[in-house]
Design a protein around this motif. Structure first.
Motif, PDB file in Angstrom:
ATOM      1  N   THR A 109       0.820  -1.212   0.000  1.00 35.35           N
ATOM      2  CA  THR A 109       0.000   0.000   0.000  1.00 35.35           C
ATOM      3  C   THR A 109       0.854   1.262   0.000  1.00 35.35           C
ATOM      4  OG1 THR A 109      -0.157  -0.038   2.409  1.00 35.35           O
ATOM      5  CG2 THR A 109      -1.945  -1.086   1.164  1.00 35.35           C
ATOM      6  N   ARG A 110       2.098   1.130   0.473  1.00 31.39           N
ATOM      7  CA  ARG A 110       2.994   2.288   0.471  1.00 31.39           C
ATOM      8  C   ARG A 110       4.415   1.822   0.202  1.00 31.39           C
ATOM      9  NH1 ARG A 110       5.728   2.724   5.397  1.00 31.39           N
ATOM     10  NH2 ARG A 110       6.168   4.910   5.601  1.00 31.39           N
ATOM     11  N   LYS A 134       0.668   5.504  -1.533  1.00 32.52           N
ATOM     12  CA  LYS A 134       1.663   6.472  -1.070  1.00 32.52           C
ATOM     13  C   LYS A 134       3.067   5.989  -1.454  1.00 32.52           C
ATOM     14  CE  LYS A 134       2.652   9.458   2.688  1.00 32.52           C
ATOM     15  NZ  LYS A 134       2.094  10.738   2.500  1.00 32.52           N
ATOM     16  N   LYS A 136       6.976   7.111  -0.677  1.00 33.79           N
ATOM     17  CA  LYS A 136       7.833   7.952   0.167  1.00 33.79           C
ATOM     18  C   LYS A 136       9.069   8.409  -0.629  1.00 33.79           C
ATOM     19  CE  LYS A 136       6.616   8.027   4.275  1.00 33.79           C
ATOM     20  NZ  LYS A 136       6.051   9.188   4.878  1.00 33.79           N
TER      21      LYS A 136
END
Length: 170
Positions: A109-110, A134, A136
């Motif tokens: 999910t990220r 998302k 990073k």
């Protein structure tokens, strides 16, 4: 399994849909460079592949695993295919040799910032059909990355770290 090392021409092993009574333990082997393990019992997968010192490609597609295996000691490993599993990118270990990582069809999910530190040698990375929402900033530290794919994800725009990937071609 120790006898496998006596087969000096053996370069590939395929283990499909086996149900061992306990976790699979790999004996020492310095000839096999390709290992493919698939099944529906992730608790039976090896915790480590360190005993396969010549391993350059590991395929754990459709193994139902939730984690990327510990590949820190596999100095020759450049390709890891982990397609169609339940991987989330939590608690994964570093690899200085890994160049190709295929995580299509998982539960990511990220994309954590740590990916830029833990997989510095990556040239190809695929997150297709993951519920990624998302990304990073650490993704931008993958300076050797040439191929990146986010097909079929939950992101709505090109993530800012992508613009820092100076070697990106695809």
């Amino acid at each position: 399994q120790a006898e496998l090392n006596s087969l000096t021409k053996l370069s590939s092993i395929y283990l499909y849909n086996n149900v061992p009574s306990k976790r699979l333990i790999l004996g020492e082997n310095n000839h096999v460079n390709y290992l493919r393990i698939a099944g529906h019992h992730p608790d039976k997968l090896p915790k480590s592949y360190k005993n396969f010192s010549s391993l350059d490609s590991l395929n754990i597609n459709r193994s139902m695993t939730t984690r990327i295996p510990d590949i820190r000691k596999n100095k020759e490993l450049i390709i890891l295919n982990a397609v169609s599993n339940n991987i989330t990118l939590k608690g994964y270990k570093r690899s200085h040799s890994l160049e190709h990582l295929d995580l299509r069809g998982n539960k990511v999910t990220r994309i954590p910032s740590s990916i830029g530190r833990k997989y510095k040698s990556l040239k190809a990375l695929s997150f297709n059909t993951n519920p990624v929402k998302k990304v990073k900033p650490g993704l931008g530290k993958l300076k050797d990355l040439e191929y990146l794919s986010f097909y079929g994800n939950g992101i709505t725009e090109i993530p800012a770290p992508v613009y820092q990937l100076s070697n990106l071609q695809v």
